[in-house]
Motif scaffolding. Sequence first.
Motif, mmCIF file in Angstrom:
data_model
loop_
_atom_site.group_PDB
_atom_site.id
_atom_site.type_symbol
_atom_site.label_atom_id
_atom_site.label_comp_id
_atom_site.label_asym_id
_atom_site.label_seq_id
_atom_site.Cartn_x
_atom_site.Cartn_y
_atom_site.Cartn_z
ATOM 1 N N PHE A 179 0.997 -1.218 0.097
ATOM 2 C CA PHE A 179 0.127 0.142 0.085
ATOM 3 C C PHE A 179 0.848 1.258 0.024
ATOM 4 O O PHE A 179 0.490 2.223 -0.455
ATOM 5 N N ALA A 180 2.218 1.190 0.650
ATOM 6 C CA ALA A 180 2.932 2.268 0.618
ATOM 7 C C ALA A 180 3.399 2.533 -0.800
ATOM 8 O O ALA A 180 3.633 3.712 -1.136
ATOM 9 N N LEU A 181 3.602 1.397 -1.579
ATOM 10 C CA LEU A 181 4.115 1.543 -2.911
ATOM 11 C C LEU A 181 3.104 2.117 -3.764
ATOM 12 O O LEU A 181 3.517 3.014 -4.762
ATOM 13 N N VAL A 182 1.963 1.731 -3.430
ATOM 14 C CA VAL A 182 0.628 2.667 -4.113
ATOM 15 C C VAL A 182 0.765 3.969 -4.304
ATOM 16 O O VAL A 182 0.545 4.489 -5.150
ATOM 17 N N ARG A 183 0.906 4.270 -2.889
ATOM 18 C CA ARG A 183 0.968 5.898 -2.622
ATOM 19 C C ARG A 183 2.183 6.388 -3.580
ATOM 20 O O ARG A 183 2.156 7.476 -4.003
ATOM 21 N N LEU A 193 -5.867 0.916 -11.344
ATOM 22 C CA LEU A 193 -6.906 0.427 -10.992
ATOM 23 C C LEU A 193 -6.728 -0.744 -10.042
ATOM 24 O O LEU A 193 -6.051 -1.649 -10.602
ATOM 25 N N LEU A 194 -7.277 -0.779 -8.957
ATOM 26 C CA LEU A 194 -6.738 -1.638 -7.808
ATOM 27 C C LEU A 194 -8.121 -2.487 -7.371
ATOM 28 O O LEU A 194 -8.922 -1.905 -6.797
ATOM 29 N N ALA A 195 -7.804 -3.898 -7.666
ATOM 30 C CA ALA A 195 -8.869 -4.655 -7.038
ATOM 31 C C ALA A 195 -8.261 -5.398 -5.911
ATOM 32 O O ALA A 195 -6.909 -5.804 -5.810
ATOM 33 N N GLU A 196 -8.862 -5.460 -4.554
ATOM 34 C CA GLU A 196 -8.227 -5.729 -3.152
ATOM 35 C C GLU A 196 -9.249 -5.971 -2.398
ATOM 36 O O GLU A 196 -10.231 -5.388 -2.237
ATOM 37 N N GLN A 197 -8.758 -7.092 -1.512
ATOM 38 C CA GLN A 197 -9.736 -7.486 -0.302
ATOM 39 C C GLN A 197 -9.672 -6.687 0.787
ATOM 40 O O GLN A 197 -10.712 -6.771 1.688
ATOM 41 N N ASP A 198 -8.433 -5.836 1.001
ATOM 42 C CA ASP A 198 -8.403 -5.166 2.127
ATOM 43 C C ASP A 198 -9.013 -3.874 2.009
ATOM 44 O O ASP A 198 -8.460 -3.027 1.589
ATOM 45 N N VAL A 199 -10.326 -3.701 2.372
ATOM 46 C CA VAL A 199 -11.172 -2.777 1.992
ATOM 47 C C VAL A 199 -10.869 -1.477 2.861
ATOM 48 O O VAL A 199 -10.802 -0.378 2.226
ATOM 49 N N ARG A 201 -7.949 -0.338 3.822
ATOM 50 C CA ARG A 201 -6.629 0.330 3.515
ATOM 51 C C ARG A 201 -6.742 0.873 1.643
ATOM 52 O O ARG A 201 -6.275 1.866 1.609
ATOM 53 N N THR A 202 -7.425 -0.054 1.243
ATOM 54 C CA THR A 202 -7.714 0.425 -0.230
ATOM 55 C C THR A 202 -8.768 1.617 -0.340
ATOM 56 O O THR A 202 -8.167 2.582 -1.322
ATOM 57 N N LEU A 203 -9.539 1.907 0.500
ATOM 58 C CA LEU A 203 -10.320 3.234 0.708
ATOM 59 C C LEU A 203 -9.511 4.189 1.018
ATOM 60 O O LEU A 203 -9.730 5.554 0.672
ATOM 61 N N GLU A 204 -8.560 3.987 1.927
ATOM 62 C CA GLU A 204 -7.494 5.045 2.471
ATOM 63 C C GLU A 204 -6.699 5.318 1.079
ATOM 64 O O GLU A 204 -6.425 6.757 1.087
ATOM 65 N N VAL A 205 -6.466 4.474 0.249
ATOM 66 C CA VAL A 205 -5.307 5.012 -0.763
ATOM 67 C C VAL A 205 -6.017 5.578 -2.028
ATOM 68 O O VAL A 205 -5.611 6.172 -3.017
ATOM 69 N N ALA A 206 -7.462 5.183 -2.230
ATOM 70 C CA ALA A 206 -8.088 5.300 -3.546
ATOM 71 C C ALA A 206 -8.921 6.743 -3.377
ATOM 72 O O ALA A 206 -9.205 7.469 -2.372
ATOM 73 N N ASN A 207 -8.992 7.158 -4.749
ATOM 74 C CA ASN A 207 -9.826 8.464 -4.833
ATOM 75 C C ASN A 207 -11.056 8.125 -5.150
ATOM 76 O O ASN A 207 -12.157 8.957 -4.767
ATOM 77 N N HIS A 208 -11.490 7.079 -5.953
ATOM 78 C CA HIS A 208 -12.733 6.740 -6.351
ATOM 79 C C HIS A 208 -12.920 5.119 -6.247
ATOM 80 O O HIS A 208 -11.968 4.368 -6.604
ATOM 81 N N ALA A 209 -14.294 4.798 -5.881
ATOM 82 C CA ALA A 209 -14.312 3.276 -5.806
ATOM 83 C C ALA A 209 -15.432 2.867 -6.319
ATOM 84 O O ALA A 209 -16.611 3.445 -6.638
ATOM 85 N N TYR A 210 -15.504 1.612 -7.044
ATOM 86 C CA TYR A 210 -16.601 0.844 -7.555
ATOM 87 C C TYR A 210 -16.887 -0.495 -6.548
ATOM 88 O O TYR A 210 -16.058 -1.039 -6.199
ATOM 89 N N VAL A 211 -18.037 -0.799 -6.165
ATOM 90 C CA VAL A 211 -18.237 -1.869 -5.539
ATOM 91 C C VAL A 211 -18.979 -2.804 -6.481
ATOM 92 O O VAL A 211 -20.199 -2.412 -6.969
#
Length: 239
Positions: A179-183, A193-199, A201-211
């Motif tokens: 996740f640090a690398l993603v940043r 475009l990040l598909a990830e189970q860790d909801v 931390r994913t929402l912390e690094v993301a700008n926009h999200a699709y469920v």
Amino acid sequence: MSNTAMLEVEGLVTGYGSTRVVHGLSLKVREGGVTALLGANGAGKTTLMKTLCGLLPVQGGALRFLGEDIGHAAADRRVLAGLVLVPEGRMVFPSLTVHENLRLGGINVRARPRWKHNVERVFDIFPRLRERSSQQAMTLSGGEQQMLAIGRGLMAEPRLMLLDEPTLGLAPVMALEIFALVRRLTSEGLTLLLAEQDVHRTLEVANHAYVVENGRVAAEGPAAEIAGDPRIRQAYLGL
């Protein structure tokens, strides 16, 4: 994140042969930052990723990348255009060395002239890969193999990187590194475009999200709004 759509998916239908997994899904990935794909196992995220990069055929709908129709473009043409997948499960070449895996990542004609420069960039990002440059990929830990998979993707000089479950099976400390690398990558201008189970931390690094649920978009919006919506959190994210 700009308002310019790098990737546009409209009414996408896809799956495996006669088995449809994605049913009329639409989304946009805007230039800059992270767009997240969230959803349970089996929701259709990996099937979508494979279709975007050309490993599965489009059965209906449209795909556009940088304004061009890529719905029927071969996978190598999509890589050449700058659309690069880092697949679930890493899928490194186990008998090849770290250096050889990276060389293969930069084989497209656009990136090939700068492969030496790009290898150095990957080694600067992942010093452990430099230390293990001559080792076979099969001798690396799971976390190191994930570094190699991402490094191999970077060798192709992506405009948009598709990251499919990059922390799957990793120790918590290694997942934090991912996740640090993603940043870091997004701060350097890469779109993800990040598909990830860790909801969380994913929402912390993301700008926009699709469920995604059952191959359809169940909810979408700015990541902060998705994270703060109790209905979405309970109904779709298990939070």
